[in-house]
Structure formats: structure tokens, C-alpha cells
Design a protein around this motif. Structure first.
Motif, PDB file in Angstrom:
ATOM      1  N   VAL A 161     135.301  26.741 -23.369  1.00 42.14           N
ATOM      2  CA  VAL A 161     135.156  25.287 -23.455  1.00 42.14           C
ATOM      3  C   VAL A 161     136.497  24.558 -23.422  1.00 42.14           C
ATOM      4  CG1 VAL A 161     132.930  25.337 -24.657  1.00 42.14           C
ATOM      5  CG2 VAL A 161     135.046  25.339 -25.987  1.00 42.14           C
ATOM      6  N   ALA A 168     135.382  18.896 -25.724  1.00 39.78           N
ATOM      7  CA  ALA A 168     134.418  19.993 -25.579  1.00 39.78           C
ATOM      8  C   ALA A 168     134.584  21.009 -26.706  1.00 39.78           C
ATOM      9  CB  ALA A 168     134.585  20.662 -24.219  1.00 39.78           C
ATOM     10  N   ILE A 201     126.303  23.343 -25.946  1.00 42.43           N
ATOM     11  CA  ILE A 201     126.982  24.571 -25.515  1.00 42.43           C
ATOM     12  C   ILE A 201     126.891  25.644 -26.595  1.00 42.43           C
ATOM     13  CG2 ILE A 201     129.250  23.736 -26.287  1.00 42.43           C
ATOM     14  CD1 ILE A 201     128.494  26.139 -23.326  1.00 42.43           C
ATOM     15  N   ARG A 245     129.673  28.030 -18.140  1.00 42.64           N
ATOM     16  CA  ARG A 245     130.397  27.718 -19.379  1.00 42.64           C
ATOM     17  C   ARG A 245     129.721  28.431 -20.542  1.00 42.64           C
ATOM     18  NH1 ARG A 245     135.176  25.346 -19.050  1.00 42.64           N
ATOM     19  NH2 ARG A 245     134.411  23.445 -18.048  1.00 42.64           N
TER      20      ARG A 245
END
Length: 347
Positions: A161, A168, A201, A245
Motif C-alpha cells: 500500500v 493508503a 484493503i 494491491r
């Protein structure tokens, strides 16, 4: 770094994550600096930065910041590079740009010093630092291309990230806490800040880095495909990329499949990696030895492991490539470019 000549150096974006590391490596490697000018946005101007035995005040970057500057490192975003890099060149500086703005410009060399240092000879004032995920892959594959030829590359990335910036990283931390507390995770940054939808994420994998472009590929995937051909000097090289990611803070990992021109053994591939500049072979299944993002963090090398022959294609090989995206993938490669310019008396 021993050298008789001393250089006036500027770092644009000096307070950012990559800019700070550039300053660190300039200090650590004793780059031959006469004067160091640290530049940033108006908001960050006035910040104090320690460099070796002195304190430097960060100044706002303007078109006039580059008078008497020999080398200017840019790491403050593409729009800043677009606006100020040509101004630096007008003042006589050689620009090493860490953004994507100039990478595919046919008049701008795109350089990984272990791979294509000869391209520096043709610079016209601006040199581009490649995409972080591209850098580690071409560094690992260059010795194989040189010895055995290379026809095809298929890469799937597992990217940290930190490649998407501080926001992020902060969002991953916040979402992890929210998930562990049984709360709903808030997502405002990834997979791409400028896109319509955002997804968590933490505890997740996002098969989108940057926005989607032609033919269903993302901009990050196009960067890898196009930059690889330019750096490796082969427009006919077949390259396909899928960029993902992961909830990892630092270091990008890549699963890479290649096809060589000549039939070779795994041992020959391993030997080529061992002899490659800036590469570390970590490959012993018997002892579970292979690279990981944690083990690669804060290190300058590109780590390679899990090398094995494809079961169906006699010239096909699979491997696992890991490197710190803020070090070799950004700041260290940028400083290496400048060191190569000095060593080869191009600046």
C-alpha cells in the motif's frame, strides 16, 4: 563516493516519503555535494531537515529554485515535474524524475543502472526513474536476457500500500483496527483515489492499481508492459501484467513467468541471477528459503527465489521477485542514476 568534482544538488519533494529516502541515500553514500537545496510545496516550506552535520531549511519550489543547480531530483508528483523540470533544465540542471510524467517520452531515457546505463548518454536534460514494480522485474530479468534471450514475460504483482502513498498506509491501519473491533471498514483511498468506488484493503486483495484504461488493463499494468520493453530495448518482447494491491505496508512481490530463446536449466538461470548486479538469490525449498516483503524491507537489493521450470514449456520458467518499493523501486534507483552520471562523467 570518491570524486574530485562537487555538485550543487536539489531535491524536489524533500519532505515526502521518497524524497526523505533520497536525502538519506545521498548522505549515506557520501554523494559529492557542494550545496544541497531541499524543496517542497508551499505548505511544507520551512521544515528543518538534518543532513550529515548540518540543518537545512526546506524552501518552496519555484521556477527560480534551480539557478546554479547541477542535479535535480524530482519526487513531488507528475504535475510538479511537468511544470518545473523543464525550468530546471533551462537553468542547466540534469533532472532525475521519479514520477511517471516523462517515462514514455521518446526523448527521455528510462533507466535502471544495472540494466541500461548506456541510455544515460543520450539524455537531453531529463532522465526518468521507472515504475517501482517495473524496476525490480527488469533488474532480475536482465542477466537472463543477456545470457539466454527473452521472448515472453507474464507477471502478476502483489503490491504494498505504500506505493499508493501515506493516505493508503493510514487507511490500512485504520481498517485493520475497525475489522478487529467488529466495525464496518471505511474506504476512501483504494484501489484508486480518483476512481468512483473505493474498497477496503485490510484483509483483502484488490486486482486494480490505478484506473482502468484500454482493453481492460489498468494504467499500472500498461506502465509495466510499456516500460519493460523500453528499458530492455526490445519492442517485440511479449509482456503481460496483472497488478494487485495487498494489505502489506512495504515491498512489492511479483510472480513472474518467462520464456527464454534458448533451452537452459534451472541451475543456469540461478547462476545468472547470482552473478547479476544488485540481485540476491534466496532459493532453497528444502529450508523454506525465499524472499518475502518483510525480509526485503529497507534493503537495496532485488531478491529472487522459487525458480522452477514450467512443466509444459521447455523454455518456460517461473520465479518470485521481491524488493522494497520505496528503496530500489524509487529513491535508491534515483540516486544510483545520479551516481552513474557522475561516474561516467555525463554530468
Amino acid at each position: 563516493m570518491a570524486n574530485e568534482k562537487q555538485y550543487n544538488v536539489a531535491v524536489v519533494g524533500a519532505t515526502g516519503a521518497v524524497g526523505q529516502k533520497i536525502v538519506h541515500y545521498l548522505s549515506e553514500n557520501l554523494f559529492p555535494i557542494n550545496e544541497l537545496k531541499l524543496l517542497s510545496s508551499k505548505r511544507s516550506a520551512g521544515t528543518k531537515v538534518n543532513f550529515q552535520d548540518r540543518e537545512i531549511t526546506v524552501e518552496e519550489a519555484t521556477a527560480d529554485s534551480f539557478k546554479n543547480i547541477d542535479i535535480a531530483f524530482f519526487s513531488a508528483g507528475g504535475s510538479i515535474s511537468e511544470k518545473l523540470a523543464p525550468e530546471a533544465v533551462k537553468h542547466g540542471a540534469v533532472v532525475v524524475d521519479n514520477t511517471s510524467h516523462f517515462r514514455m517520452d521518446e526523448n527521455v531515457p528510462l533507466v535502471v543502472p544495472e540494466v541500461n546505463p548506456e541510455h544515460l548518454e543520450n539524455h537531453k536534460g531529463i532522465i526518468a526513474n521507472p515504475n517501482c514494480s517495473t524496476i525490480q522485474m527488469v533488474a532480475a530479468l536482465k542477466p537472463i536476457q543477456d545470457k539466454f534471450g527473452l521472448k515472453r514475460i507474464i507477471v502478476s504483482t502483489y503490491q504494498a500500500v505504500s506505493g499508493a502513498g501515506l493516505a493508503a498506509e493510514q487507511e490500512l491501519t485504520k481498517q485493520t483496527g475497525q475489522r478487529l473491533a467488529g466495525e464496518e471498514m471505511e474506504a476512501n483511498v483504494l484501489p484508486a483515489g480518483s476512481d468512483k468506488r473505493h474498497f477496503p484493503i485490510a484483509f483483502n486483495a484488490l486486482p486494480q492499481i490505478d484506473v482502468f484504461d484500454e482493453d481492460g488493463y489498468t494504467k499500472e499494468e500498461w506502465k509495466m508492459m510499456n516500460e519493460t520493453k523500453k528499458i530492455m530495448g526490445d519492442a517485440n518482447l511479449q509482456v503481460a501484467a496483472t497488478c494487485v494491491r495487498l494489505p502489506v505496508f512495504t515491498s512489492h512481490s511479483e510472480s513472474v513467468y518467462i520464456e527464454t530463446d534458448n533451452e537452459v536449466s534451472v541451475d543456469e538461470i540461478k547462476e545468472a541471477i547470482k552473478q547479476g548486479e544488485g540481485l540476491m538469490l534466496e532459493d532453497d525449498p528444502a529450508t523454506q528459503t525465499y524472499p518475502t516483503p518483510l525480509s526485503a524491507t529497507d534493503k537495496k537489493e532485488v531478491f529472487v527465489g522459487r525458480i522452477r521450470k514450467d512443466v509444459d514449456h521447455k523454455n518456460g520458467f517461473h520465479m518470485w521477485i521481491v524488493s522494497d518499493n520505496l528503496v530500489k523501486g524509487a529513491a535508491w534507483n534515483t540516486v544510483q542514476i545520479a551516481e552513474t552520471l557522475v561516474k561516467n562523467k555525463i554530468v
